[in-house]
Design an enzyme around this catalytic site. Sequence first.
Site, short mmCIF file in Angstrom:
data_model
loop_
_atom_site.label_atom_id
_atom_site.label_comp_id
_atom_site.label_asym_id
_atom_site.label_seq_id
_atom_site.Cartn_x
_atom_site.Cartn_y
_atom_site.Cartn_z
N SER A 139 0.87 -1.18 0.00
CA SER A 139 0.00 0.00 0.00
C SER A 139 0.90 1.22 0.00
O SER A 139 2.09 1.13 0.35
CB SER A 139 -0.85 0.00 1.27
OG SER A 139 -1.51 1.24 1.46
N TYR A 152 -2.05 -1.11 10.49
CA TYR A 152 -2.00 -1.27 9.03
C TYR A 152 -0.68 -0.73 8.48
O TYR A 152 -0.02 -1.36 7.66
CB TYR A 152 -3.20 -0.53 8.43
CG TYR A 152 -3.44 -0.73 6.96
CD1 TYR A 152 -4.19 -1.82 6.50
CD2 TYR A 152 -2.96 0.17 6.01
CE1 TYR A 152 -4.43 -2.00 5.15
CE2 TYR A 152 -3.20 0.00 4.67
CZ TYR A 152 -3.94 -1.08 4.23
OH TYR A 152 -4.19 -1.25 2.89
P1 NAD Z 1 -11.40 -6.21 -0.02
O1 NAD Z 1 -12.02 -6.01 1.32
O2 NAD Z 1 -12.19 -5.96 -1.26
O3 NAD Z 1 -10.79 -7.67 -0.15
C1 NAD Z 1 -10.13 -8.28 0.90
C2 NAD Z 1 -10.05 -9.75 0.59
O4 NAD Z 1 -9.36 -10.38 1.67
C3 NAD Z 1 -11.42 -10.43 0.48
O5 NAD Z 1 -11.34 -11.43 -0.50
C4 NAD Z 1 -11.58 -11.07 1.86
O6 NAD Z 1 -12.45 -12.20 1.85
C5 NAD Z 1 -10.15 -11.47 2.13
N1 NAD Z 1 -9.86 -11.70 3.54
C6 NAD Z 1 -10.07 -10.90 4.60
N2 NAD Z 1 -9.67 -11.52 5.73
C7 NAD Z 1 -9.20 -12.74 5.36
C8 NAD Z 1 -8.65 -13.85 6.06
N3 NAD Z 1 -8.53 -13.83 7.39
N4 NAD Z 1 -8.29 -14.92 5.34
C9 NAD Z 1 -8.45 -14.97 4.01
N5 NAD Z 1 -8.95 -13.95 3.29
C10 NAD Z 1 -9.33 -12.86 3.97
O7 NAD Z 1 -10.08 -5.32 0.02
P2 NAD Z 1 -9.16 -4.64 -1.09
O8 NAD Z 1 -9.31 -3.17 -0.93
O9 NAD Z 1 -9.32 -5.27 -2.43
O10 NAD Z 1 -7.73 -5.00 -0.47
C11 NAD Z 1 -6.89 -5.97 -0.99
C12 NAD Z 1 -5.45 -5.66 -0.57
O11 NAD Z 1 -5.08 -4.40 -1.11
C13 NAD Z 1 -5.29 -5.54 0.95
O12 NAD Z 1 -4.06 -6.11 1.33
C14 NAD Z 1 -5.28 -4.04 1.18
O13 NAD Z 1 -4.57 -3.70 2.33
C15 NAD Z 1 -4.58 -3.57 -0.08
N6 NAD Z 1 -4.82 -2.18 -0.42
C16 NAD Z 1 -6.07 -1.70 -0.66
C17 NAD Z 1 -6.23 -0.36 -0.99
C18 NAD Z 1 -7.58 0.23 -1.29
O14 NAD Z 1 -7.66 1.48 -1.43
N7 NAD Z 1 -8.64 -0.53 -1.41
C19 NAD Z 1 -5.13 0.47 -1.10
C20 NAD Z 1 -3.86 -0.05 -0.85
C21 NAD Z 1 -3.72 -1.38 -0.52
#
Ligand code: NAD
Length: 256
Positions: A139, A152
């Site tokens: 991130s 985080y």
């Molecule tokens: P999201 O909530 O859409 O997806 C999260 C996924 O992780 C889902 O498939 C959920 O079922 C799974 N998950 C959660 N807890 C779990 C567990 N204990 N075991 C297995 N699976 C689990 O989130 P996203 O925004 O697509 O995030 C995905 C990644 O990208 C994360 O690591 C997040 O930190 C990172 N990220 C997101 C953003 C953003 O703006 N959305 C920005 C930077 C980084």
Amino acid sequence: MNLKGKIALVTGATSGIGLGIAERLAAAGAQVVINGFGDVAGALAELGRHGTRVGHHPADMADPAQIAEMIAYVEREFGALDILVNNAGIQHVEAVEDFPVERWNAIIAINLSAVFHTTRLALPGMRRRGWGRILNIASTHGLVASAGKSAYVAAKHGVVGLTKSVALETATTPITCNAICPGWVLTPLVQQQIDARVAAGASPEQARHDLLAEKQPSLEFVTPAQLGELALFLCSEAAAQVRGAAWNMDGGWVAQ
Ligand code: NAD
């Protein structure tokens, strides 16, 4: 880029960024195993449109034993694990002195320790087969901090550091390890933070605008499809010497 014959595992890929990356890898011909909770059938149906073999493993990324079962499942049922995308992640926003210890432990386990476990378990097979790609979805919070996100930010900085160590340990091999550092992407994880602003009195449009305006100079969300293209590039031979990078795609967030 043709990934025919390659086997990919994308953790936390039932929605958001993980699903976007899984789709791009499947569209390029990879067989893709997803992991995560929620609408598994919907995610598998979307992925299935690309005509390659797909699968799901329900491991909880907070549990090292279940992670070991997942890696063994992919290698046994699909024959290999060539592309590992560590994407599963959760968020909790609260001041450090009020931060629930249970939330801290869960964020460190899922966002950081799980990356260590999948990597240590997937690497021996990659070394034996002589090729591999490890992509860690960190991130902008792996590069800079925000208030209220101590766990985080600590986990994501840890992921960037782990990425560099693994890249050095594999530097003379055809295995690369890199991190991708997205800015705001409109996924369920970020929608929760918009909902919190709406609950505090903002309109949905205002909440979205304010969230972007605080951090992301482009005032536009990054999309899972754009991140899928970057992931695909990092899987290519053109990226064979990209090693230990923490590649931001963030609308200018960390340029400030
Ligand atoms: P999201 O909530 O859409 O997806 C999260 C996924 O992780 C889902 O498939 C959920 O079922 C799974 N998950 C959660 N807890 C779990 C567990 N204990 N075991 C297995 N699976 C689990 O989130 P996203 O925004 O697509 O995030 C995905 C990644 O990208 C994360 O690591 C997040 O930190 C990172 N990220 C997101 C953003 C953003 O703006 N959305 C920005 C930077 C980084």
